[in-house]
Design a protein around this motif. Structure first.
Motif, short mmCIF file in Angstrom:
data_model
loop_
_atom_site.label_atom_id
_atom_site.label_comp_id
_atom_site.label_asym_id
_atom_site.label_seq_id
_atom_site.Cartn_x
_atom_site.Cartn_y
_atom_site.Cartn_z
N ASN A 133 7.74 -5.84 5.58
CA ASN A 133 8.68 -6.60 4.76
C ASN A 133 9.63 -5.61 4.09
N ASP A 134 10.80 -5.38 4.72
CA ASP A 134 11.72 -4.36 4.24
C ASP A 134 12.38 -4.75 2.92
N ILE A 135 12.54 -6.05 2.65
CA ILE A 135 13.11 -6.49 1.37
C ILE A 135 12.15 -6.14 0.23
N LEU A 136 10.87 -6.38 0.45
CA LEU A 136 9.86 -6.01 -0.54
C LEU A 136 9.87 -4.49 -0.77
N ALA A 137 9.99 -3.73 0.31
CA ALA A 137 10.02 -2.27 0.21
C ALA A 137 11.23 -1.80 -0.59
N ALA A 138 12.39 -2.44 -0.37
CA ALA A 138 13.61 -2.06 -1.10
C ALA A 138 13.47 -2.36 -2.59
N ASN A 139 12.86 -3.48 -2.93
CA ASN A 139 12.67 -3.84 -4.34
C ASN A 139 11.76 -2.85 -5.05
N ILE A 140 10.66 -2.48 -4.39
CA ILE A 140 9.73 -1.50 -4.97
C ILE A 140 10.43 -0.16 -5.16
N LEU A 141 11.18 0.25 -4.14
CA LEU A 141 11.89 1.53 -4.18
C LEU A 141 12.88 1.58 -5.33
N GLY A 142 13.71 0.53 -5.47
CA GLY A 142 14.73 0.51 -6.50
C GLY A 142 14.16 0.51 -7.90
N LEU B 6 12.31 -8.81 -9.20
CA LEU B 6 11.07 -8.47 -8.53
C LEU B 6 10.16 -9.67 -8.36
N SER B 7 9.51 -9.74 -7.21
CA SER B 7 8.51 -10.77 -6.98
C SER B 7 7.19 -10.27 -7.55
N GLY B 8 6.17 -11.11 -7.47
CA GLY B 8 4.86 -10.71 -7.98
C GLY B 8 4.31 -9.50 -7.27
N ILE B 9 4.45 -9.45 -5.95
CA ILE B 9 3.88 -8.35 -5.18
C ILE B 9 4.61 -7.05 -5.48
N SER B 10 5.94 -7.08 -5.54
CA SER B 10 6.70 -5.86 -5.80
C SER B 10 6.43 -5.34 -7.21
N MET B 11 6.22 -6.23 -8.16
CA MET B 11 5.90 -5.80 -9.52
C MET B 11 4.52 -5.16 -9.56
N GLN B 12 3.56 -5.75 -8.83
CA GLN B 12 2.21 -5.19 -8.78
C GLN B 12 2.23 -3.79 -8.15
N ALA B 13 3.01 -3.63 -7.07
CA ALA B 13 3.12 -2.32 -6.43
C ALA B 13 3.79 -1.32 -7.36
N SER B 14 4.81 -1.78 -8.09
CA SER B 14 5.52 -0.90 -9.01
C SER B 14 4.61 -0.43 -10.14
N VAL C 125 0.84 -1.21 0.00
CA VAL C 125 0.00 0.00 0.00
C VAL C 125 0.87 1.25 0.00
N GLN C 126 1.88 1.28 0.85
CA GLN C 126 2.76 2.45 0.94
C GLN C 126 3.54 2.65 -0.37
N GLY C 127 3.94 1.54 -0.99
CA GLY C 127 4.67 1.63 -2.25
C GLY C 127 3.85 2.24 -3.36
N VAL C 128 2.54 2.07 -3.29
CA VAL C 128 1.65 2.60 -4.33
C VAL C 128 1.32 4.08 -4.09
N PHE C 129 0.95 4.46 -2.87
CA PHE C 129 0.43 5.81 -2.67
C PHE C 129 1.49 6.85 -2.32
N ARG C 130 2.65 6.41 -1.81
CA ARG C 130 3.63 7.37 -1.28
C ARG C 130 4.73 7.66 -2.30
N SER C 131 4.75 8.86 -2.84
CA SER C 131 5.73 9.21 -3.87
C SER C 131 6.89 10.02 -3.29
N ARG D 200 2.44 2.28 -8.81
CA ARG D 200 3.13 3.58 -8.67
C ARG D 200 3.47 4.20 -10.01
N ILE D 201 3.92 3.40 -10.96
CA ILE D 201 4.42 3.93 -12.24
C ILE D 201 3.30 4.20 -13.24
N VAL D 202 2.25 3.37 -13.20
CA VAL D 202 1.18 3.48 -14.21
C VAL D 202 -0.11 4.05 -13.62
#
Length: 319
Positions: free
Chosen positions: A287-296, A229-237, A102-108, A240-242
């Motif tokens: 999940n900080d690893i997931l957060a790092a993947n989304i961020l990168g 990227l895992s499935g969740i990190s790709m979905q969050a990305s 959720v944070q990866g999607v809404f927080r820019s 955020r991007i689209v």
């Protein structure tokens, strides 16, 4: 059309170039982790506050006229937050992943990449408007981030009151928020313009803020994590991007925004996931690893999305 393409390249390419320099320095051993941490802390605690303070104090922006822009930004944030919460509740099973998604999607990343791109596009006028926008929406970001990440807490002391105290402490001790509140108060009191040594020193620190922040962002990139990227990190990305830019454009049009205001809304909302999302996820048990993947991933790929969107909006005469 060519003018629109050149505009998009002009506002994004300098940021990518500085991030590329940071990545190059890190790969060649010229930017150690200690340097990145210290430089990032210097930017966050001193340079960015100076940039925001003097951007607001020196600007001739009529802040009453920014209410529609700020309202649009709040609506965009709530749509992304509620939408990602509903999606996470239905399709993501682990609580530690849900809040991070959720944070990866809404927080820019408004404070660094958003402001830098706005400055490239609109100069001092854009910085003044962007600083006001960022100040209000950042408060909302922090509140919503604590709400969504607190679902993983197992601490019996994690009550609504304690969460509220946490939010207030984070805002009260955030150098960017302190700088913005001080700037608004200075403008409201109609005090004499700041000149001389104080302003010159502030300008020098402010000039360092965005370039050094972008270099540190590039030096912090981990290509291995970004590309795996895992499935969740790709979905969050993708969110955020689209999704986030499309929501920003839709809301901006519905609010009748054009020109600089539409540009600020789009560039702030379309910016990559905020660096603070990783720090907050780690601190609150997400999940900080997931957060790092989304961020990168969003930090690099999102820049191209911003360029494409800006080119289209410019070609349509909307920003």
């Amino acid at each position: 059309m060519i003018e629109a393409i050149l505009f998009a390249i002009t506002i994004v390419l300098p940021n990518l170039a500085l991030m590329g320099l940071g990545f190059f320095m890190q790969k060649n051993g010229q930017a150690s982790k200690a340097f990145i941490d210290q430089a990032s802390s210097f930017v966050f605690n001193y340079c960015l506050p100076c940039l925001l303070f003097f951007s607001v104090v020196d600007s001739e922006v009529d802040y009453a006229k920014q209410l529609i822009l700020i309202a649009a930004g709040v609506v965009v944030t709530f749509i992304l937050f509620v939408g990602s919460e509903l999606y996470a509740g239905r399709f993501i099973s682990k609580p530690a992943d849900q809040g991070v998604f959720v944070q990866g999607v809404f927080r820019s990343n408004m404070a660094i990449i958003g402001l830098a791109t706005v400055a490239n596009a609109y100069g001092e006028q854009g910085l003044g408007i962007g600083a006001v926008y960022m100040g209000i929406v950042t408060i909302l970001f922090n509140i919503l981030a604590v709400i969504t990440l607190s679902r993983v807490s197992k601490n019996v002391h994690d009550t609504c009151i304690n969460r509220t105290i946490l939010i207030v402490k984070k805002l009260a001790t955030n150098p960017l928020m302190v700088a913005l509140v001080a700037a608004f108060a200075y403008k409201a009191l109609s005090l004499s313009p700041i000149t001389g040594v104080i302003h010159t020193t502030g300008d020098l620190l402010a000039a360092v803020a965005l370039p050094l922040a972008l270099i540190c962002a590039g030096a912090s990139l981990d290509l291995k994590s970004m590309l795996s990227l895992s499935g969740i990190s790709m979905q969050a990305s993708i969110g955020r991007i689209v999704i986030a830019p499309l929501v920003a454009i839709t809301v901006g049009l519905s609010f009748g925004l054009t020109g600089v205001h539409m540009g600020v809304l789009f560039l702030m909302a379309a910016a990559p996931t905020a660096a603070a999302s990783y720090v907050m996820a780690k601190a609150m048990g997400g999940n900080d690893i997931l957060a790092a993947n989304i961020l990168g991933f969003t930090t690099v790929v999102g820049m191209f999305g911003m360029a494409i969107g800006a080119g289209i909006l410019r070609g349509m005469g909307l920003m």
